[in-house]
Design a protein around this motif. Sequence first.
Motif: not given
Length: 155
Positions: A6-15, A106-110
């Motif tokens: 599942i890929v979720t786009h979040v408008m915040a920095p990766p950290e 881009a937060m990707r859960d595997v």
Amino acid sequence: MPGFEIVTHVMAPPERVFDISLDVDVHAASMAGSSEKAVGGVTTGGLKLGDTVTWRARHFGIRRRMTSTISAYDRPGHFVDEQVSGPFKHWYHAHHFQPYDQGGTAMRDVIEFAAPLGPLGRIAEMLALRHYMPKLIRVRNQHIKQVAEATLAAD
């Protein structure tokens, strides 16, 4: 073995998204629908490499416990949680965070999982878990997205 991404786009920095994703309190709030609560190991705040947490939750009307550990950790790129003990024969969840768009992530859960009980477990996977698990992760991710974006707006 069943699995999904599942890929979720979040408008915040990766950290920020990485840290929020490892926060026990945020996770518990995201799983309020299943009354999930940390009852052992690290029970509040952020997790790091080697930490374990035991969760108690109700799924399919049955109360369950699952202990997982953070088995890989490379801030802010990825971390992995794996079941140490609990309801699954196998549970592996890799979380990946990549810069996306202008300041987003881009937060990707595997996820890979297997139910216990051999053929009965495979039937449970086909009839319920293949649909239930992605829905559960999407609910979690929407909560993480809301927290990360709201926190960013407040800064």
